[in-house]
Structure formats: C-alpha cells, structure tokens
Motif scaffolding. Structure first.
Motif, PDB file in Angstrom:
ATOM      1  N   THR A   1       0.844  -1.189   0.000  1.00 48.59           N
ATOM      2  CA  THR A   1       0.000   0.000   0.000  1.00 48.59           C
ATOM      3  C   THR A   1       0.881   1.241   0.000  1.00 48.59           C
ATOM      4  OG1 THR A   1      -1.683  -1.172   1.285  1.00 48.59           O
ATOM      5  CG2 THR A   1      -1.846   1.225   1.192  1.00 48.59           C
ATOM      6  N   VAL A   2       0.616   2.162  -0.923  1.00 45.15           N
ATOM      7  CA  VAL A   2       1.355   3.418  -0.997  1.00 45.15           C
ATOM      8  C   VAL A   2       0.344   4.562  -1.010  1.00 45.15           C
ATOM      9  CG1 VAL A   2       2.934   4.846  -2.325  1.00 45.15           C
ATOM     10  CG2 VAL A   2       3.283   2.368  -2.240  1.00 45.15           C
ATOM     11  N   ALA A   3       0.464   5.450  -0.026  1.00 43.86           N
ATOM     12  CA  ALA A   3      -0.438   6.608   0.088  1.00 43.86           C
ATOM     13  C   ALA A   3      -1.896   6.188  -0.021  1.00 43.86           C
ATOM     14  CB  ALA A   3      -0.086   7.652  -0.971  1.00 43.86           C
ATOM     15  N   GLY A   4      -2.219   5.031   0.599  1.00 44.17           N
ATOM     16  CA  GLY A   4      -3.591   4.554   0.641  1.00 44.17           C
ATOM     17  C   GLY A   4      -4.039   3.759  -0.561  1.00 44.17           C
ATOM     18  N   THR A   5      -3.195   3.584  -1.561  1.00 40.60           N
ATOM     19  CA  THR A   5      -3.561   2.842  -2.772  1.00 40.60           C
ATOM     20  C   THR A   5      -2.967   1.440  -2.737  1.00 40.60           C
ATOM     21  OG1 THR A   5      -3.675   4.869  -4.079  1.00 40.60           O
ATOM     22  CG2 THR A   5      -3.440   2.811  -5.290  1.00 40.60           C
ATOM     23  N   ASP A   6      -3.772   0.445  -3.090  1.00 46.03           N
ATOM     24  CA  ASP A   6      -3.323  -0.941  -3.157  1.00 46.03           C
ATOM     25  C   ASP A   6      -2.535  -1.124  -4.453  1.00 46.03           C
ATOM     26  OD1 ASP A   6      -2.958  -3.660  -3.352  1.00 46.03           O
ATOM     27  OD2 ASP A   6      -5.024  -4.205  -2.914  1.00 46.03           O
ATOM     28  N   MET A   7      -1.192  -1.152  -4.337  1.00 42.79           N
ATOM     29  CA  MET A   7      -0.330  -1.269  -5.516  1.00 42.79           C
ATOM     30  C   MET A   7      -0.094  -2.722  -5.928  1.00 42.79           C
ATOM     31  SD  MET A   7       0.049   1.913  -6.093  1.00 42.79           S
ATOM     32  CE  MET A   7       1.235   1.936  -7.446  1.00 42.79           C
ATOM     33  N   ALA A   8      -0.565  -3.676  -5.116  1.00 46.99           N
ATOM     34  CA  ALA A   8      -0.371  -5.094  -5.437  1.00 46.99           C
ATOM     35  C   ALA A   8      -1.568  -5.674  -6.170  1.00 46.99           C
ATOM     36  CB  ALA A   8      -0.103  -5.888  -4.162  1.00 46.99           C
ATOM     37  N   HIS A   9      -2.780  -5.319  -5.711  1.00 47.43           N
ATOM     38  CA  HIS A   9      -3.982  -5.966  -6.258  1.00 47.43           C
ATOM     39  C   HIS A   9      -5.025  -4.960  -6.734  1.00 47.43           C
ATOM     40  CE1 HIS A   9      -2.307  -9.584  -4.444  1.00 47.43           C
ATOM     41  NE2 HIS A   9      -2.257  -8.962  -3.289  1.00 47.43           N
TER      42      HIS A   9
ATOM     43  N   ALA B   1      -3.113   6.373 -11.237  1.00 46.48           N
ATOM     44  CA  ALA B   1      -3.356   7.662 -10.580  1.00 46.48           C
ATOM     45  C   ALA B   1      -2.381   7.876  -9.432  1.00 46.48           C
ATOM     46  CB  ALA B   1      -4.802   7.711 -10.070  1.00 46.48           C
ATOM     47  N   ALA B   2      -2.070   6.817  -8.684  1.00 46.76           N
ATOM     48  CA  ALA B   2      -1.115   6.931  -7.580  1.00 46.76           C
ATOM     49  C   ALA B   2       0.273   7.249  -8.099  1.00 46.76           C
ATOM     50  CB  ALA B   2      -1.100   5.637  -6.763  1.00 46.76           C
ATOM     51  N   ARG B   3       0.656   6.637  -9.218  1.00 45.80           N
ATOM     52  CA  ARG B   3       1.982   6.927  -9.788  1.00 45.80           C
ATOM     53  C   ARG B   3       2.067   8.379 -10.253  1.00 45.80           C
ATOM     54  NH1 ARG B   3       1.572   1.498 -11.818  1.00 45.80           N
ATOM     55  NH2 ARG B   3       0.635   2.218 -13.776  1.00 45.80           N
ATOM     56  N   ARG B   4       0.948   8.925 -10.707  1.00 42.83           N
ATOM     57  CA  ARG B   4       0.944  10.292 -11.201  1.00 42.83           C
ATOM     58  C   ARG B   4       0.950  11.315 -10.050  1.00 42.83           C
ATOM     59  NH1 ARG B   4      -2.907   9.656 -14.387  1.00 42.83           N
ATOM     60  NH2 ARG B   4      -4.602  10.332 -13.018  1.00 42.83           N
ATOM     61  N   SER B   5       0.222  11.018  -8.960  1.00 44.15           N
ATOM     62  CA  SER B   5       0.038  12.020  -7.913  1.00 44.15           C
ATOM     63  C   SER B   5       0.888  11.809  -6.674  1.00 44.15           C
ATOM     64  CB  SER B   5      -1.433  12.054  -7.484  1.00 44.15           C
ATOM     65  OG  SER B   5      -1.809  10.796  -6.909  1.00 44.15           O
ATOM     66  N   ALA B   6       1.282  10.558  -6.387  1.00 43.53           N
ATOM     67  CA  ALA B   6       1.941  10.284  -5.110  1.00 43.53           C
ATOM     68  C   ALA B   6       3.325   9.680  -5.234  1.00 43.53           C
ATOM     69  CB  ALA B   6       1.057   9.348  -4.266  1.00 43.53           C
ATOM     70  N   LEU B   7       3.701   9.249  -6.421  1.00 41.12           N
ATOM     71  CA  LEU B   7       4.956   8.518  -6.592  1.00 41.12           C
ATOM     72  C   LEU B   7       5.860   9.194  -7.616  1.00 41.12           C
ATOM     73  CD1 LEU B   7       3.521   4.913  -6.579  1.00 41.12           C
ATOM     74  CD2 LEU B   7       5.455   5.625  -5.169  1.00 41.12           C
ATOM     75  N   GLY B   8       7.158   9.137  -7.347  1.00 40.83           N
ATOM     76  CA  GLY B   8       8.180   9.533  -8.313  1.00 40.83           C
ATOM     77  C   GLY B   8       9.204   8.421  -8.385  1.00 40.83           C
ATOM     78  N   ALA B   9       9.865   8.274  -9.527  1.00 43.32           N
ATOM     79  CA  ALA B   9      10.831   7.186  -9.693  1.00 43.32           C
ATOM     80  C   ALA B   9      12.079   7.680 -10.404  1.00 43.32           C
ATOM     81  CB  ALA B   9      10.212   6.028 -10.475  1.00 43.32           C
ATOM     82  N   VAL B  10      13.226   7.218  -9.927  1.00 41.47           N
ATOM     83  CA  VAL B  10      14.507   7.468 -10.572  1.00 41.47           C
ATOM     84  C   VAL B  10      15.168   6.116 -10.763  1.00 41.47           C
ATOM     85  CG1 VAL B  10      16.708   8.682 -10.480  1.00 41.47           C
ATOM     86  CG2 VAL B  10      14.712   9.663  -9.348  1.00 41.47           C
ATOM     87  N   PHE B  11      15.471   5.763 -12.017  1.00 41.88           N
ATOM     88  CA  PHE B  11      16.016   4.449 -12.309  1.00 41.88           C
ATOM     89  C   PHE B  11      17.499   4.534 -12.663  1.00 41.88           C
ATOM     90  CE2 PHE B  11      11.463   4.097 -13.393  1.00 41.88           C
ATOM     91  CZ  PHE B  11      11.117   3.071 -12.503  1.00 41.88           C
ATOM     92  N   GLN B  12      18.144   3.361 -12.659  1.00 40.59           N
ATOM     93  CA  GLN B  12      19.581   3.286 -12.936  1.00 40.59           C
ATOM     94  C   GLN B  12      19.889   3.760 -14.353  1.00 40.59           C
ATOM     95  OE1 GLN B  12      21.330  -0.530 -12.130  1.00 40.59           O
ATOM     96  NE2 GLN B  12      23.145  -0.138 -13.344  1.00 40.59           N
TER      97      GLN B  12
END
Length: 591
Positions: A74-82, A90-101
């Motif tokens: 769960t990330v910021a209240g969103t079930d990211m597994a199921h 929507a969670a990736r757009r509003s609550a998550l940021g990613a930096v990859f190798q």
C-alpha cells in the motif's frame, strides 16, 4: 500527538515470476514500513530482490513475466499489489516519483527534455529551475534538447528532475547513482535529502553500496535472496551489524582506505542451487557462522533482535556476529609506486601527444561543436597501469577510445606499442554479440591465426580458465550469463590474443561491491601474468587508487593533475581533485 500514517506498507509480500517457462520466487515474505518523511536505504547484491520490491511499490511488475503476487503493498492509501490499474496509475501520477539506474529506459527519446518535465507537473520556469537545481549546465538550452543529446550523467539529472516535478509523497530511487561520478552522485543524494527536508517526501533509495546509503538513510534494510536479512537505524546497522551478510558487504566495499598491495576482499561464492535456497537460510553456504539448524530452518527478523527497532534474520548469537566486524582501515599513506616500468624497455607502451577530439552535436539551429579532449599528453610505460579519473563528460573515455583507435583525433598523435590495444567496456552485455555463443565470440578473435579447431578450442578453454570460468561456458550465450560472468567473458575476449595494452572503460561501475572487487582482482592478476600495460578509466577515485600505479585527473578535456596514485589521493594539488576525494562516500566503522 498522533504519529502520521506511514507512506508505504509492505506486509508478507511474495512475488514469483516466470522466465523461459520456469517460475521462481523473487520476493519471499517481505515486511517493510516507510514512515512519512523517512529515507530508507534498501541494500543488497544484484539478484537480492531489491529492484523487484521497488517495482512492487510502483505497481510496475513486468507483465511479460506473468507475476503472481500475494501479500500487501500500500502506498499513500492505494493498493499497488492488487488494486485496479486505473487507481495504480493515478497513484503513480500524484503520489509517486521514480529514478532508475538507466534513464534512457525511462526518458521518451522522441520528446524534448523540457516537455517531459512540464508533463510531470511544472511550467517552463519551474522546469528550468529544477534542471538548474540538479546541476545541469545551461538549463535553458538543455530544456529544448532530446535525451540522446545529453551525457549519461546529465540524463540521470533530468530523470531526477522529472521524478520530483510533481512533488510526490514517495520517491523510489532504484540504483540512481550507479553510473554517476562521485560529485554528481553527491549532488543527487543532496537533492533527495532536500526533497525530504523541504517537502516532507519519503524516499526509498535502492543501492548495492552501503556507503551511498549511509549518506542519507534514516534506516537501512538489507536484502538477500528475496528476503530482508537485517533492518535497523542506519547508524546501528553500519556500526554494529547484526547479520553476517551485512558484515560481508561492508568488508567487500571498495574504499580509499584499502591496502593497495593486498587482494581486495570479496564475499565467498554462493554454491547453493536455486532449489536449495528455498529451504533453510539462503545465506548458509557463504556464512562463517553456519550451523546445522541453518540447513533446515528459515530464520526470520524475530530470531535476532539486538534492539527493539533493529532486527536480523539470523540464528547466530549477536555477540558472534559482532565479532566478525572489520577493524577500521588505516589512513592512506603516500608510498612510492610499485610499477616496474622504469626498469623496462625504453620505448613506452602508449604515447599520447597534443590529443584533440572534436565532435558535432545537435542539428539545425542547435547544431554546435564540442571539444571533448583539448590537448592531452600522456606517456605510459611498459607494464604500468594508469588510472584516468574524472566526472561524466570530462573526456576520459574519449581519450581511451582514441588509444583504441575507435575515435579519430582532430589533432595530435596516439602511438601504441606492437601488440596493439584491446578494450573492455562498461556494459559487457551490450558489447557481446547476443546470438553468438561464448566459444564463437572467443574463436572469432583467433581467426587471423588460422588455427585448427582443436587448438582453437584449447585456447578458448585456457582463456576462460584464465578468468575463472569453466570450459562449459563456451556453449552458452550472453543472455545465459550473470553480469559478472559477462564481464569475465569480455576480459577473456580482450586477452585471448595478448594485447600490449588493456583498455578498461568503467568495467565495474554497474557491478555490486563483491563482484567489482572480484573483477578488479582478476584484472590485476592478468596484468601481472600476461605482462600487460593497463589504462583504466573510472569515475571512482577509490577504484582509481586501487588499479593505477599513477592517476591522471581529467577535467573539461584536459589533464589537470597526474602523479603517484597514493600521493594524488592523500595530497591532491588541484581543487578539482580535492573535490573528487571529498565526494567519495566512506563509512565510519566503530570498534
């Protein structure tokens, strides 16, 4: 006062993936909580499962591998597994940021840099300010370029700017510093820390380098074979580790304080096959404290608890684990170079005189000329090892490619001794032909000698043995090998016909600490046994000191300092060199 709810919660997470018709479990019961405003360093070797945990937090497990997931993410209240894909998006757009190798796998090659940042939540002025805060030179000009027009280090800075443009609640940074030089690495870590301090953002920093994690992490979680081996406050994990694996990782770190004369410490080779890792402790084949219970029972984080908030999945008494701690390494001392090149042939192995290399980038109105190398002079003796160090874009790799004959100088000359030069690249996987077996790749280098098949096979087996690989590897293709094995094959290809000069372009920058140490030991052994001259390009001063009799420091296409390796590190003359030395992440280990 009620504590804020955690940003991310992972409970009993199991993930299995299917590869080539074989299903394997890559995460095996992971529990982790990331608090609001907390920075968690997730540390482990390649294959430990840390990147799969990152993908689980982002809800981006690879569909092609038919993932099977149980447990909670769960990330910021969103079930990211199921949860539904629309909710995860929507969670990736509003609550998550990613930096990859590798930013090129994340940046859109058809869109200009500025548009990619503005789409993530900034206007033009904000995007330019973000680029400037990430240390991107001339941010207004680079706002309008495409990703392929930037160096690797600049692309990583752009990726970081995109990740934080929307001011997310959680940034997942998956090996963001692996291919960066130490100064850019320090800038990126500072930015992640500032993001937390100024905006309350939480960060999960995934890395194989404990030194990097120690710079900013509040807590460190150590992963091994898809499980958490140890979790605790960063200061405690780094000074009083509670798991033998954590101690092994610390001992195998490449550091400015390591003894240059001795062999670099490495973790023991894991001799368990995949099936054996599913029963008992997966670390038992490498553990100095193994006993009978480890073969049949799986330890959990509750089995060793040095403190309420510091736990390790280990049956060994905590005092025994702490007895494994390495003593602090001594301060580096200035010594005379061990190179014997002065007693050798009078003609040098490599002479670079007045080297200038100029390239044209961009197109149309953005077309411009860049002078990557601006008058470099180098003389490298027979049998000597010269390490060339500098930031991304400094020109160090261009110098190496000019010596290899892969870049034509605009001006100046390059002379290499009879026997020529062979190159080992940073990414061994992309430098090996994917449809050719290892044996075919090595025999191709032998083709000019017109050997019969039996002799070619004998030479191939001998070359593989020389890099610590069995002859059976000759039947495999690069995709069948691990990253460390591919790097060894690249070394075998470069040396199956002994070159006068071995050129190494960042061959360990993408490897975890123990694999990097093994590769460096191998190159040093081959240099001695085959009597080769070595030019070793790196952005890591600790590696440069270990691999070079001398170090040449390159900045903006020029050599700004050159001298004995220990002297350059212990007593740098140039401010740029002092900055490089100060930026190397070190760990202070308590007695």
């Amino acid at each position: 006062m009620t504590a804020p709810a955690p940003i991310a919660v992972v409970r009993d997470l199991h993930v299995s993936l299917e590869r080539d018709g074989v299903r394997s479990e890559v995460l095996r019961g992971v529990d982790l909580v990331v608090g609001a405003g907390e920075i968690v360093g997730l540390v482990g070797e390649s294959g430990s499962g840390k990147s799969m945990l990152a993908m689980s937090l982002l809800g981006l497990l690879p569909d092609a591998a038919h993932p099977v997931v149980s447990g909670e993410v769960t990330v910021a209240g969103t079930d990211m597994a199921h949860g539904a894909e629309v909710d995860r998006r929507a969670a990736r757009r509003s609550a998550l940021g990613a930096v990859f190798q590798d930013p090129m796998t994340s940046l859109n090659p058809t869109m200009r840099v500025g548009r990619q940042i503005t789409e993530a939540g900034q206007d033009r002025a904000g995007a330019i300010a973000l680029l400037d805060s990430m240390g991107v030179p001339d941010p207004e000009m680079r706002f309008s370029v495409y990703p392929h027009e930037l160096s690797g280090g600049l692309r990583q800075r752009v990726m970081a700017a995109i990740a934080i443009a929307g001011k997310p609640a959680l940034v997942v940074a998956d090996e963001p510093t692996t291919a960066l030089d130490v100064t850019v690495q320090a800038q990126l870590l500072d930015l992640l820390r500032e993001l937390r301090d100024e905006h309350g953002c939480s960060v999960v920093l995934i890395t194989h380098d404990l030194g990097v994690a120690s710079q900013i992490a509040d807590r460190i979680a150590v992963m091994y074979a898809g499980r958490l081996a140890e979790v605790g406050p960063a200061a405690e994990v780094l000074t009083v580790p509670a798991h033998p694996y954590t101690t092994g990782l610390m001992q195998s770190r490449l550091s400015l304080r390591l003894d240059r004369a001795g062999r670099l410490p490495t973790l023991p080779v894991d001799t368990l096959d995949p099936a054996e890792r599913t029963v008992g402790c997966p670390y038992r084949a490498r553990c100095p404290l193994v006993h009978d219970r480890c073969a049949t029972e799986l330890p959990t984080l509750d089995d060793s608890r040095p403190a309420a908030d510091h736990a390790a999945a280990c049956f060994a008494p905590i005092d025994d684990v702490r007895d494994l701690r390495p003593a602090p390494a001594p301060e580096p001392t200035v010594v005379t170079s061990s190179s014997t090149s002065g007693a050798r042939a009078t003609e040098p192995a490599v002479t670079v005189s007045g080297l200038v290399c100029t390239f044209t980038t961009g197109h149309g109105r953005r077309r411009r000329t860049v002078q990557a190398v601006r008058g470099v002079d180098l003389v490298v003796g027979v049998g000597e090892s010269l390490a060339i160090v500098g930031e991304s874009g400094s020109g160090k790799s261009t110098v190496l490619r000019a010596v290899a004959g892969l870049v034509r100088p605009t001006a100046g000359t390059v002379t290499v001794a009879e026997g020529g030069a062979q190159m080992v690249f940073q990414d061994a996987g992309s430098s090996l032909t994917p449809w050719m077996t290892v044996g075919e790749t090595l025999r191709e280098r032998l083709a000019p000698a017109r050997l019969d098949r039996a002799e070619a096979d004998r030479r191939t087996a001998a070359a593989l043995d020389g890099v610590g690989l069995p002859a059976s590897v000759a039947r495999l293709r690069p995709a069948d090998l691990s990253g460390g094995q591919r790097q060894r094959v690249a070394l075998a290809r470069a040396t199956i016909v002994r070159p006068a000069v071995l050129l190494c372009d960042e061959p360990t920058s993408a490897l975890d600490a123990s694999l990097a140490a093994m590769t460096l030991n191998l190159i040093r052994d081959m240099r001695r046994e085959l009597d080769m001259t070595v030019l070793f390009v790196t952005h890591d001063l600790a590696v440069a000191r270990l691999m070079g009799d001398r170090i040449a420091v390159v900045q903006s296409g020029r050599v700004v300092e050159i001298g004995d390796a220990d002297a350059v590190v212990a007593d740098p003359r140039e401010s740029y060199t002092r900055t490089l030395v100060a930026s190397v992440p070190e760990i202070a280990v308590a007695r």
